[in-house]
Design a protein around this motif. Structure first.
Motif, PDB file in Angstrom:
ATOM      1  N   GLY A 274     -48.496 -83.358 -72.209  1.00 48.63           N
ATOM      2  CA  GLY A 274     -48.364 -84.772 -72.506  1.00 48.63           C
ATOM      3  C   GLY A 274     -48.855 -85.689 -71.404  1.00 48.63           C
ATOM      4  N   LYS A 275     -49.431 -85.119 -70.359  1.00 48.43           N
ATOM      5  CA  LYS A 275     -49.971 -85.908 -69.250  1.00 48.43           C
ATOM      6  C   LYS A 275     -51.472 -85.667 -69.125  1.00 48.43           C
ATOM      7  CE  LYS A 275     -45.714 -85.821 -66.488  1.00 48.43           C
ATOM      8  NZ  LYS A 275     -45.120 -85.509 -65.152  1.00 48.43           N
ATOM      9  N   TYR A 276     -52.126 -86.600 -68.435  1.00 47.75           N
ATOM     10  CA  TYR A 276     -53.557 -86.484 -68.168  1.00 47.75           C
ATOM     11  C   TYR A 276     -53.777 -86.306 -66.674  1.00 47.75           C
ATOM     12  CZ  TYR A 276     -54.442 -88.223 -72.911  1.00 47.75           C
ATOM     13  OH  TYR A 276     -54.486 -88.372 -74.276  1.00 47.75           O
ATOM     14  N   TYR A 277     -54.730 -85.458 -66.343  1.00 52.53           N
ATOM     15  CA  TYR A 277     -55.072 -85.208 -64.940  1.00 52.53           C
ATOM     16  C   TYR A 277     -56.584 -85.333 -64.756  1.00 52.53           C
ATOM     17  CZ  TYR A 277     -50.380 -83.252 -64.927  1.00 52.53           C
ATOM     18  OH  TYR A 277     -49.029 -83.081 -65.067  1.00 52.53           O
ATOM     19  N   ILE A 278     -56.982 -85.980 -63.680  1.00 56.70           N
ATOM     20  CA  ILE A 278     -58.383 -86.071 -63.328  1.00 56.70           C
ATOM     21  C   ILE A 278     -58.678 -84.997 -62.292  1.00 56.70           C
ATOM     22  CG2 ILE A 278     -57.915 -87.929 -61.642  1.00 56.70           C
ATOM     23  CD1 ILE A 278     -60.757 -88.981 -62.273  1.00 56.70           C
ATOM     24  N   VAL A 279     -59.624 -84.137 -62.591  1.00 56.64           N
ATOM     25  CA  VAL A 279     -60.018 -83.032 -61.714  1.00 56.64           C
ATOM     26  C   VAL A 279     -61.419 -83.351 -61.223  1.00 56.64           C
ATOM     27  CG1 VAL A 279     -60.215 -80.535 -61.490  1.00 56.64           C
ATOM     28  CG2 VAL A 279     -58.624 -81.501 -63.157  1.00 56.64           C
ATOM     29  N   TYR A 280     -61.590 -83.456 -59.913  1.00 55.04           N
ATOM     30  CA  TYR A 280     -62.828 -84.005 -59.349  1.00 55.04           C
ATOM     31  C   TYR A 280     -63.148 -83.315 -58.031  1.00 55.04           C
ATOM     32  CZ  TYR A 280     -59.431 -86.544 -56.465  1.00 55.04           C
ATOM     33  OH  TYR A 280     -58.398 -86.858 -55.617  1.00 55.04           O
ATOM     34  N   ASP A 298     -55.471 -85.000 -59.563  1.00 50.36           N
ATOM     35  CA  ASP A 298     -54.420 -86.003 -59.484  1.00 50.36           C
ATOM     36  C   ASP A 298     -54.119 -86.513 -60.885  1.00 50.36           C
ATOM     37  OD1 ASP A 298     -53.746 -86.606 -56.557  1.00 50.36           O
ATOM     38  OD2 ASP A 298     -55.928 -86.634 -56.525  1.00 50.36           O
ATOM     39  N   GLU A 299     -52.918 -87.055 -61.045  1.00 51.64           N
ATOM     40  CA  GLU A 299     -52.535 -87.542 -62.365  1.00 51.64           C
ATOM     41  C   GLU A 299     -53.295 -88.821 -62.709  1.00 51.64           C
ATOM     42  OE1 GLU A 299     -48.555 -88.103 -65.141  1.00 51.64           O
ATOM     43  OE2 GLU A 299     -48.389 -87.305 -63.102  1.00 51.64           O
ATOM     44  N   LEU A 300     -53.630 -88.935 -63.997  1.00 48.18           N
ATOM     45  CA  LEU A 300     -54.363 -90.089 -64.505  1.00 48.18           C
ATOM     46  C   LEU A 300     -53.431 -90.882 -65.413  1.00 48.18           C
ATOM     47  CD1 LEU A 300     -57.322 -91.211 -64.443  1.00 48.18           C
ATOM     48  CD2 LEU A 300     -57.676 -89.998 -66.610  1.00 48.18           C
ATOM     49  N   TYR A 301     -53.287 -92.170 -65.121  1.00 45.43           N
ATOM     50  CA  TYR A 301     -52.369 -93.023 -65.876  1.00 45.43           C
ATOM     51  C   TYR A 301     -53.138 -94.097 -66.639  1.00 45.43           C
ATOM     52  CZ  TYR A 301     -48.699 -91.038 -62.896  1.00 45.43           C
ATOM     53  OH  TYR A 301     -47.843 -90.185 -62.248  1.00 45.43           O
ATOM     54  N   PHE A 302     -52.572 -94.477 -67.781  1.00 45.51           N
ATOM     55  CA  PHE A 302     -53.147 -95.536 -68.600  1.00 45.51           C
ATOM     56  C   PHE A 302     -52.192 -96.710 -68.617  1.00 45.51           C
ATOM     57  CE2 PHE A 302     -55.138 -91.674 -69.883  1.00 45.51           C
ATOM     58  CZ  PHE A 302     -56.438 -92.014 -70.244  1.00 45.51           C
ATOM     59  N   GLY A 303     -52.737 -97.932 -68.561  1.00 42.92           N
ATOM     60  CA  GLY A 303     -51.922 -99.128 -68.573  1.00 42.92           C
ATOM     61  C   GLY A 303     -52.109 -99.927 -69.853  1.00 42.92           C
ATOM     62  N   ASN A 304     -51.800-101.203 -69.792  1.00 41.79           N
ATOM     63  CA  ASN A 304     -51.958-102.083 -70.950  1.00 41.79           C
ATOM     64  C   ASN A 304     -53.417-102.431 -71.178  1.00 41.79           C
ATOM     65  OD1 ASN A 304     -49.128-102.179 -71.259  1.00 41.79           O
ATOM     66  ND2 ASN A 304     -48.986-103.837 -69.743  1.00 41.79           N
ATOM     67  N   ASP A 305     -53.732-102.894 -72.378  1.00 38.67           N
ATOM     68  CA  ASP A 305     -55.088-103.359 -72.709  1.00 38.67           C
ATOM     69  C   ASP A 305     -56.134-102.273 -72.482  1.00 38.67           C
ATOM     70  OD1 ASP A 305     -54.072-105.923 -73.306  1.00 38.67           O
ATOM     71  OD2 ASP A 305     -54.157-106.471 -71.187  1.00 38.67           O
ATOM     72  N   ASN A 306     -55.770-101.031 -72.799  1.00 41.83           N
ATOM     73  CA  ASN A 306     -56.716 -99.908 -72.727  1.00 41.83           C
ATOM     74  C   ASN A 306     -57.271 -99.692 -71.325  1.00 41.83           C
ATOM     75  OD1 ASN A 306     -56.405 -99.676 -75.536  1.00 41.83           O
ATOM     76  ND2 ASN A 306     -58.072-101.131 -75.898  1.00 41.83           N
ATOM     77  N   GLU A 307     -56.450 -99.944 -70.332  1.00 40.31           N
ATOM     78  CA  GLU A 307     -56.874 -99.752 -68.948  1.00 40.31           C
ATOM     79  C   GLU A 307     -56.586 -98.330 -68.466  1.00 40.31           C
ATOM     80  OE1 GLU A 307     -55.897-104.272 -67.274  1.00 40.31           O
ATOM     81  OE2 GLU A 307     -54.743-102.547 -66.610  1.00 40.31           O
ATOM     82  N   LEU A 309     -55.589 -96.795 -64.997  1.00 41.35           N
ATOM     83  CA  LEU A 309     -55.108 -97.315 -63.717  1.00 41.35           C
ATOM     84  C   LEU A 309     -55.781 -96.616 -62.546  1.00 41.35           C
ATOM     85  CD1 LEU A 309     -51.289 -97.642 -64.481  1.00 41.35           C
ATOM     86  CD2 LEU A 309     -53.137 -99.291 -64.903  1.00 41.35           C
ATOM     87  N   GLU A 310     -55.791 -97.272 -61.424  1.00 42.40           N
ATOM     88  CA  GLU A 310     -56.404 -96.709 -60.238  1.00 42.40           C
ATOM     89  C   GLU A 310     -55.687 -95.408 -59.838  1.00 42.40           C
ATOM     90  OE1 GLU A 310     -57.491 -97.902 -55.606  1.00 42.40           O
ATOM     91  OE2 GLU A 310     -56.822 -99.437 -57.037  1.00 42.40           O
ATOM     92  N   VAL A 311     -56.474 -94.381 -59.606  1.00 42.35           N
ATOM     93  CA  VAL A 311     -55.921 -93.077 -59.223  1.00 42.35           C
ATOM     94  C   VAL A 311     -55.344 -93.171 -57.823  1.00 42.35           C
ATOM     95  CG1 VAL A 311     -56.448 -90.645 -58.831  1.00 42.35           C
ATOM     96  CG2 VAL A 311     -57.567 -91.889 -60.702  1.00 42.35           C
ATOM     97  N   GLN A 312     -54.168 -92.568 -57.636  1.00 45.89           N
ATOM     98  CA  GLN A 312     -53.505 -92.560 -56.327  1.00 45.89           C
ATOM     99  C   GLN A 312     -53.481 -91.113 -55.817  1.00 45.89           C
ATOM    100  OE1 GLN A 312     -52.559 -95.394 -54.823  1.00 45.89           O
ATOM    101  NE2 GLN A 312     -53.280 -96.547 -56.604  1.00 45.89           N
ATOM    102  N   PRO A 313     -54.533 -90.692 -55.114  1.00 49.42           N
ATOM    103  CA  PRO A 313     -54.562 -89.313 -54.611  1.00 49.42           C
ATOM    104  C   PRO A 313     -53.404 -89.056 -53.656  1.00 49.42           C
ATOM    105  CG  PRO A 313     -56.729 -90.345 -54.449  1.00 49.42           C
ATOM    106  CD  PRO A 313     -55.756 -91.430 -54.759  1.00 49.42           C
ATOM    107  N   ALA A 314     -52.941 -87.816 -53.669  1.00 48.32           N
ATOM    108  CA  ALA A 314     -51.877 -87.425 -52.753  1.00 48.32           C
ATOM    109  C   ALA A 314     -52.333 -87.662 -51.319  1.00 48.32           C
ATOM    110  CB  ALA A 314     -51.525 -85.957 -52.955  1.00 48.32           C
ATOM    111  N   ARG A 315     -51.538 -88.394 -50.553  1.00 46.53           N
ATOM    112  CA  ARG A 315     -51.900 -88.747 -49.173  1.00 46.53           C
ATOM    113  C   ARG A 315     -51.610 -87.592 -48.222  1.00 46.53           C
ATOM    114  NH1 ARG A 315     -53.128 -94.175 -48.446  1.00 46.53           N
ATOM    115  NH2 ARG A 315     -53.633 -95.031 -50.486  1.00 46.53           N
ATOM    116  N   GLY A 316     -52.299 -87.634 -47.090  1.00 41.67           N
ATOM    117  CA  GLY A 316     -52.060 -86.659 -46.033  1.00 41.67           C
ATOM    118  C   GLY A 316     -52.578 -85.279 -46.360  1.00 41.67           C
ATOM    119  N   GLN A 317     -53.503 -85.206 -47.307  1.00 39.01           N
ATOM    120  CA  GLN A 317     -54.051 -83.893 -47.682  1.00 39.01           C
ATOM    121  C   GLN A 317     -55.556 -83.917 -47.565  1.00 39.01           C
ATOM    122  OE1 GLN A 317     -52.336 -82.094 -51.224  1.00 39.01           O
ATOM    123  NE2 GLN A 317     -50.928 -83.795 -51.297  1.00 39.01           N
TER     124      GLN A 317
END
Length: 317
Positions: A274-280, A298-307, A309-317
């Motif tokens: 049930g989740k989306y992930y961007i593999v890059y 990293d996880e890929l999130y969708f917002g309002n108006d078919n957006e 959202l900006e990917v937030q890569p895991a920090r410190g890696q």
């Protein structure tokens, strides 16, 4: 009570194990070594990740498999190889940018760039054996250099109505990227329509299509894959042919100063649990003389108006 307790413990263990298997993010890079342009599928509980071998491709592709997206086993592929994928128009470019998808026919379909042309393979299993869909071993899409289109980065998309499409294209000298699309037959063994140029704003290469809630999201890479300008953008439409309007918050994945997220791009999207992930891929060492990239997720999130959202890569890696 004892039996109930045992059942409870077993259920807790089962849930925990399942959650552990779905913990796709947080371990970047997800595979040791230098690889790029990942394509990920899941079949019978096993993830299969296909990738370009760095630097700049190899004589074949890399394939890894895992049941938990953490412990990976490398698998040898019989096809494609540089020697198997040659035409009178081929150039020296190596084996690049796989796209693998399971078709409605239950078979697995691979589209791959070799010699700046696109080849198509078919198999009964993700590990192969694979073979060229063309008995004469010819390319699926021949060079389009005369039209100033770099014939690489093909990506298959299977729509909810059963129609199959192929998206592909880039530019030369890091400019004038072109994105083309054509419909395929149901067995994904040939194109059944003329390619159409649907290039959205700020496109260079690596198209990837997803459909969510009736909206077509054409994601793609912009900039140079050799430096910090490489990034992932997206545009939306109500039709697989477009026209596409770039998202107002595009790009959604880009270099983040002070972190290891440098030159990220050429991705695929995995839907799991049930989740989306961007593999890059990202550039492993910007100071290296060779282009060495590593695979991240990293996880890929969708917002309002078919957006997206900006990917937030895991920090410190």
């Amino acid at each position: 009570m004892i039996i109930a307790g045992i059942i409870g413990v077993l259920l807790l263990c089962t849930t925990s194990c399942t959650e552990r298997k779905l913990n796709i993010t947080g371990r970047n890079p997800v595979i040791e070594g230098y690889y790029a342009d990942p394509s990920v599928i899941k079949h019978n509980g096993t993830f299969y990740l296909y990738a370009t071998i760095d630097p700049w491709g190899g004589d074949s592709l890399a394939l890894f498999k895992s049941t938990d997206f953490e412990n990976w086993e490398k698998v040898a592929l019989n096809w494609p190889t540089k020697a198997q994928c040659k035409s009178e128009d081929s150039n020296d470019s190596m084996v690049w940018a796989p796209s693998v998808i399971e078709g409605k026919d239950g078979k697995f379909h691979m589209f791959v760039s070799v010699g700046s042309e696109v080849y198509a393979g078919i198999s009964d299993h993700p590990e192969g054996p694979w073979k060229n869909v063309n008995a004469d071993q010819s390319p699926f899409v021949r060079t389009q250099k005369e039209d100033n289109i770099h014939t690489i980065d093909a990506e298959a998309f299977l729509d909810s109505d059963g129609k199959a499409y192929l998206y592909w294209g880039s530019g030369f000298d890091w400019k004038n990227g072109h994105c083309l699309v054509a419909e395929m037959n149901t067995s994904m063994t040939k194109l059944v329509s003329e390619p159409q140029d649907i290039t959205p704003a700020n496109y260079f290469e690596a198209p990837y299509m997803i459909k969510k809630d009736g909206v077509y999201y054409l994601m793609y890479s912009d900039g140079k894959c050799t430096d910090s300008t490489y990034q992932v953008r997206y545009a939306t439409s109500d039709n697989p042919y477009g026209p596409f309007k770039e998202g107002k918050n595009s790009p959604v994945l880009h270099t983040i100063p002070g972190t290891d997220t440098y030159g990220p791009g050429h991705h695929s999207v995995l839907e799991e649990g049930g989740k989306y992930y961007i593999v890059y891929h990202r550039i492993a060492d910007p100071s290296a003389k060779e282009l060495l990239r590593e695979i991240c997720a990293d996880e890929l999130y969708f917002g309002n108006d078919n957006e997206i959202l900006e990917v937030q890569p895991a920090r410190g890696q």
